[in-house]
Motif scaffolding. Structure first.
Motif, short mmCIF file in Angstrom:
data_model
loop_
_atom_site.label_atom_id
_atom_site.label_comp_id
_atom_site.label_asym_id
_atom_site.label_seq_id
_atom_site.Cartn_x
_atom_site.Cartn_y
_atom_site.Cartn_z
N LEU A 107 -9.59 -0.62 6.23
CA LEU A 107 -9.94 -1.84 5.50
C LEU A 107 -9.31 -1.88 4.11
N SER A 108 -9.29 -0.74 3.43
CA SER A 108 -8.69 -0.67 2.09
C SER A 108 -7.19 -0.90 2.15
N PHE A 109 -6.53 -0.27 3.13
CA PHE A 109 -5.08 -0.45 3.28
C PHE A 109 -4.75 -1.90 3.63
N ASN B 192 -0.53 -7.59 -1.76
CA ASN B 192 0.78 -7.24 -2.30
C ASN B 192 1.85 -7.63 -1.28
N LYS B 193 2.29 -8.86 -1.36
CA LYS B 193 3.18 -9.45 -0.35
C LYS B 193 4.56 -8.81 -0.31
N ASP B 194 4.95 -8.08 -1.35
CA ASP B 194 6.28 -7.47 -1.37
C ASP B 194 6.33 -6.11 -0.67
N ILE B 195 5.21 -5.66 -0.15
CA ILE B 195 5.16 -4.38 0.56
C ILE B 195 5.74 -4.52 1.96
N LYS B 196 6.59 -3.57 2.31
CA LYS B 196 7.04 -3.45 3.69
C LYS B 196 6.39 -2.18 4.25
N LEU B 197 5.42 -2.37 5.13
CA LEU B 197 4.68 -1.25 5.70
C LEU B 197 5.53 -0.54 6.74
N ASP C 148 -5.11 9.01 6.34
CA ASP C 148 -5.59 8.52 5.05
C ASP C 148 -4.43 8.22 4.09
N ALA C 149 -3.29 7.84 4.67
CA ALA C 149 -2.12 7.53 3.85
C ALA C 149 -1.34 6.40 4.50
N ILE C 150 -0.61 5.67 3.67
CA ILE C 150 0.33 4.69 4.20
C ILE C 150 1.70 4.96 3.59
N LEU C 151 2.71 4.70 4.37
CA LEU C 151 4.09 4.78 3.90
C LEU C 151 4.61 3.36 3.82
N PHE C 152 5.13 2.99 2.66
CA PHE C 152 5.63 1.64 2.49
C PHE C 152 6.77 1.64 1.50
N SER C 153 7.52 0.57 1.52
CA SER C 153 8.59 0.40 0.53
C SER C 153 8.40 -0.93 -0.17
N VAL C 154 8.95 -0.99 -1.37
CA VAL C 154 8.94 -2.21 -2.18
C VAL C 154 10.30 -2.33 -2.87
N PRO C 155 10.64 -3.51 -3.34
CA PRO C 155 11.89 -3.66 -4.08
C PRO C 155 11.90 -2.73 -5.31
N ASP C 156 13.06 -2.23 -5.66
CA ASP C 156 13.19 -1.28 -6.78
C ASP C 156 12.51 -1.77 -8.05
N GLU C 157 12.61 -3.07 -8.33
CA GLU C 157 12.05 -3.59 -9.58
C GLU C 157 10.52 -3.61 -9.57
#
Length: 103
Positions: free
Chosen positions: A43-45, A52-57, A63-72
């Motif tokens: 639920l928290s994830f 945070n719409k810029d997250i790519k899951l 108990d962890a998530i791996l995601f990427s976001v734009p460098d900025e």
């Protein structure tokens, strides 16, 4: 443990903190805690990703998530200190690693 055992005797299952059924009474307290923790994380994830719409899951691992976001946006995410569950409103501290390295 007594309350959980009573609930199991009455219903044939227990419900974790979030109301999800746990069908075994083996190690009943541990199952209640673990299933509640899993639901908390999910639920928290989900809330975090929706906010945070810029997250790519990429992956959810216990108990962890791996995601990427734009460098900025990396700097913004490094300022985050906690996640909260929308149902329980319980928050826990988080640690964000960039490229697998502690920051």
């Amino acid at each position: 443990e007594k309350e959980l055992r009573q609930e199991y005797e009455e219903k044939g299952f227990i419900e974790n903190y979030y109301g999800r059924p746990v069908l075994s009474d083996a190690n009943i307290v541990n199952y209640w805690i673990q299933s509640s923790a899993v639901d908390y994380c999910c639920l928290s994830f989900l809330k975090f990703i929706k906010e945070n719409k810029d997250i790519k899951l990429h992956s959810v691992i216990h108990d962890a998530i791996l995601f990427s976001v734009p460098d900025e946006k990396v700097g913004y995410y490094l300022t985050l200190k906690k996640l909260a569950c929308p149902k329980s409103n319980i928050s826990i501290p988080i640690k964000i690693n960039v490229n697998g390295k502690d920051n």
